[in-house]
Design an enzyme around this catalytic site. Structure first.
Site, mmCIF file in Angstrom:
data_model
loop_
_atom_site.group_PDB
_atom_site.id
_atom_site.type_symbol
_atom_site.label_atom_id
_atom_site.label_comp_id
_atom_site.label_asym_id
_atom_site.label_seq_id
_atom_site.Cartn_x
_atom_site.Cartn_y
_atom_site.Cartn_z
ATOM 1 N N GLY A 9 -44.591 1.497 -71.557
ATOM 2 C CA GLY A 9 -43.582 2.334 -70.873
ATOM 3 C C GLY A 9 -42.459 1.468 -70.340
ATOM 4 O O GLY A 9 -41.912 1.703 -69.262
ATOM 5 N N GLY A 12 -38.232 2.257 -69.249
ATOM 6 C CA GLY A 12 -37.816 3.073 -68.112
ATOM 7 C C GLY A 12 -37.126 2.295 -67.008
ATOM 8 O O GLY A 12 -36.780 1.118 -67.160
ATOM 9 N N TYR A 140 -47.822 15.454 -60.816
ATOM 10 C CA TYR A 140 -47.631 13.994 -60.851
ATOM 11 C C TYR A 140 -48.459 13.331 -59.740
ATOM 12 O O TYR A 140 -49.196 12.366 -59.987
ATOM 13 C CB TYR A 140 -46.138 13.703 -60.670
ATOM 14 N N LYS A 144 -51.657 10.767 -59.958
ATOM 15 C CA LYS A 144 -51.688 9.423 -59.356
ATOM 16 C C LYS A 144 -52.918 9.259 -58.446
ATOM 17 O O LYS A 144 -53.536 8.191 -58.429
ATOM 18 C CB LYS A 144 -50.394 9.149 -58.566
HETATM 19 N N1 LIG Z 1 -39.015 4.869 -60.248
HETATM 20 C C1 LIG Z 1 -39.597 5.235 -59.117
HETATM 21 O O1 LIG Z 1 -38.919 5.530 -58.133
HETATM 22 C C2 LIG Z 1 -41.109 5.218 -59.031
HETATM 23 C C3 LIG Z 1 -41.698 5.505 -57.793
HETATM 24 C C4 LIG Z 1 -43.087 5.544 -57.712
HETATM 25 C C5 LIG Z 1 -43.860 5.237 -58.826
HETATM 26 N N2 LIG Z 1 -43.254 4.962 -60.012
HETATM 27 C C6 LIG Z 1 -44.125 4.704 -61.168
HETATM 28 O O2 LIG Z 1 -43.703 3.534 -61.852
HETATM 29 C C7 LIG Z 1 -43.889 3.706 -63.259
HETATM 30 C C8 LIG Z 1 -42.589 3.444 -63.970
HETATM 31 O O3 LIG Z 1 -41.623 4.365 -63.463
HETATM 32 P P1 LIG Z 1 -40.153 4.431 -64.027
HETATM 33 O O4 LIG Z 1 -39.296 4.865 -62.909
HETATM 34 O O5 LIG Z 1 -39.816 3.234 -64.791
HETATM 35 O O6 LIG Z 1 -40.316 5.698 -65.001
HETATM 36 P P2 LIG Z 1 -39.373 6.116 -66.214
HETATM 37 O O7 LIG Z 1 -39.553 7.578 -66.418
HETATM 38 O O8 LIG Z 1 -38.009 5.579 -66.024
HETATM 39 O O9 LIG Z 1 -40.052 5.325 -67.415
HETATM 40 C C9 LIG Z 1 -41.306 5.681 -67.945
HETATM 41 C C10 LIG Z 1 -41.365 5.209 -69.378
HETATM 42 O O10 LIG Z 1 -42.603 5.618 -69.940
HETATM 43 C C11 LIG Z 1 -42.363 5.970 -71.276
HETATM 44 N N3 LIG Z 1 -43.424 6.847 -71.765
HETATM 45 C C12 LIG Z 1 -43.607 8.168 -71.537
HETATM 46 N N4 LIG Z 1 -44.670 8.610 -72.209
HETATM 47 C C13 LIG Z 1 -45.180 7.548 -72.883
HETATM 48 C C14 LIG Z 1 -46.272 7.368 -73.751
HETATM 49 N N5 LIG Z 1 -47.063 8.380 -74.106
HETATM 50 N N6 LIG Z 1 -46.509 6.126 -74.247
HETATM 51 C C15 LIG Z 1 -45.709 5.084 -73.928
HETATM 52 N N7 LIG Z 1 -44.637 5.202 -73.110
HETATM 53 C C16 LIG Z 1 -44.388 6.420 -72.610
HETATM 54 C C17 LIG Z 1 -40.999 6.639 -71.280
HETATM 55 O O11 LIG Z 1 -40.406 6.620 -72.580
HETATM 56 C C18 LIG Z 1 -40.249 5.796 -70.258
HETATM 57 O O12 LIG Z 1 -39.512 4.757 -70.885
HETATM 58 C C19 LIG Z 1 -44.422 5.132 -63.462
HETATM 59 O O13 LIG Z 1 -45.828 5.093 -63.618
HETATM 60 C C20 LIG Z 1 -44.066 5.823 -62.185
HETATM 61 O O14 LIG Z 1 -44.979 6.843 -61.893
HETATM 62 C C21 LIG Z 1 -41.900 4.937 -60.141
#
Ligand SMILES: NC(=O)c1ccc[n+]([C@@H]2O[C@H](COP(=O)([O-])OP(=O)(O)OC[C@H]3O[C@@H](n4cnc5c(N)ncnc54)[C@H](O)[C@@H]3O)[C@@H](O)[C@H]2O)c1
Length: 324
Positions: A9, A12, A140, A144
């Site tokens: 992933g 992202g 979500y 988690k």
């Molecule tokens: N960004 C935030 O503010 C935040 C806050 C709390 C937790 N998180 C956690 O951190 C992690 C990363 O968050 P982010 O903001 O980069 O999310 P994002 O949505 O920007 O990126 C997630 C990535 O996962 C990929 N993805 C989705 N389904 C997939 C699959 N089946 N196989 C492989 N890749 C897949 C997507 O293409 C995307 O590039 C997540 O687990 C999220 O829950 C993020």
């Protein structure tokens, strides 16, 4: 043994910055970036992995002799509400696949990001402690909470060294957020720099825990670098950066853009935000692995504006592709 890191992933908001930091730490050839789609064809080592496919993860782990996985793939809080069952499927199936591949191949470590979305109204809103009742309202958040417990289970049952942080909302200039409830705090800076009006989907006084991307990356590298015995929390660590509301961000932006116009039109994301804490007690992370945030809102605002100004002025064509 040599570290070989796989990030799942990785395209992202977090992954695109984390991969660069990991490459600086472990060397370019020792970090494999992966996602369901290929974003940048010239990237050093990239593999397309749909993490719902366990065999595909297993093949990449064997091909590169992977020793650590950072499992970032997930459907986030706001986006997840559009299709709750599909969100549950993706968030849980990908985690089970990662845990199973890690267990079967005796990997050294796994990183699983959790979120402040695990909290609901049963938790105190101010200085929310690590260990409280978790009653999230979003699919979500439910995924988690379940994920944290499964990580704890794999540690207790199989000794798998899974480490986890409950990130607050992440603010960064390098990439756009992927459908969370705190996304406004990134979008607002893009609009300000582009001299556009901003419509906020949260009420102006909605205070939420937030974290600057550099702090988020540093926390991730720090928790993964300490000895296994330092990790006393095997569900997930609370992590605090700074708490702020939309009107406080607007106040900072208007120091540089006094005419910046903002309207407030709360939507379903306001209801999600209303169930989340306002501030987080991260005492455990501070004690166990020395966590300390570095960025204030004033500093975050200055950096965001400076970096986005550079970005838009040097590559104005990317503007359309970002569709902000
Ligand atoms: N960004 C935030 O503010 C935040 C806050 C709390 C937790 N998180 C956690 O951190 C992690 C990363 O968050 P982010 O903001 O980069 O999310 P994002 O949505 O920007 O990126 C997630 C990535 O996962 C990929 N993805 C989705 N389904 C997939 C699959 N089946 N196989 C492989 N890749 C897949 C997507 O293409 C995307 O590039 C997540 O687990 C999220 O829950 C993020």
């Amino acid at each position: 043994m040599k570290n070989m890191v796989l990030v799942i992933g990785a395209n992202g908001q977090l992954g695109s910055v984390l991969v660069k930091a990991l490459r600086r730490t472990f060397g370019v050839k020792n970090v494999i970036s992966s996602d369901v789609y290929c974003k940048n064809k010239s990237e050093d080592i990239f593999e397309v992995i749909d993490a719902t496919d366990m065999t595909r993860i297993q093949d990449v782990v064997i091909k590169y002799k992977v020793t650590q996985i950072y499992h970032l793939a997930a459907i986030l809080s706001a986006k997840g509400e559009e299709n709750p069952l599909a969100t549950w499927q993706v968030n849980m199936k990908t985690l089970f696949n990662v845990l199973e591949v890690a267990r079967k191949n005796n990997l050294d470590k796994v990183f699983f990001p959790s979120s402040i979305a695990v909290f609901g109204q049963g938790a105190p809103a101010e200085n929310t402690p690590n260990n409280v009742s978790l009653d999230p309202t979003t699919v979500y958040g439910i995924s988690k909470v379940a994920g944290e417990n499964w990580c704890n289970y794999y540690f207790n049952k199989y000794g798998l060294d899974v480490r986890s942080i409950r990130y607050p909302g992440i603010v960064g200039y390098q990439s756009l957020p992927g459908g969370g409830t705190t996304d406004y705090a990134v979008d607002i800076f893009h609009k300000a720099v582009l001299n556009k009006k901003f419509q906020c989907f949260l009420k102006k006084d909605t205070t939420l825990p937030m974290l600057f991307i550099d702090d988020a990356i540093r926390a991730t590298l720090e928790i993964m670098s300490v000895p296994k015995t330092d990790i006393s929390v095997r569900t997930s660590y609370n992590l605090s950066g700074i708490s702020f509301s939309p009107e406080e961000v607007v106040h900072e932006i208007r120091k540089l853009y006094p005419d910046f116009e903002v309207t407030y039109q709360p939507d379903f994301r306001q209801e999600i935000a209303a169930t989340w804490p306002k501030s987080i007690d991260d005492d455990k992370a501070r004690k166990d692995w020395g966590w300390k945030p570095q960025y204030s809102l004033e500093e975050i605002a200055k950096i965001m504006i400076k970096k986005l100004r550079n970005y838009y002025h040097t590559d104005i064509r990317s503007l359309e592709s970002l569709s902000v």
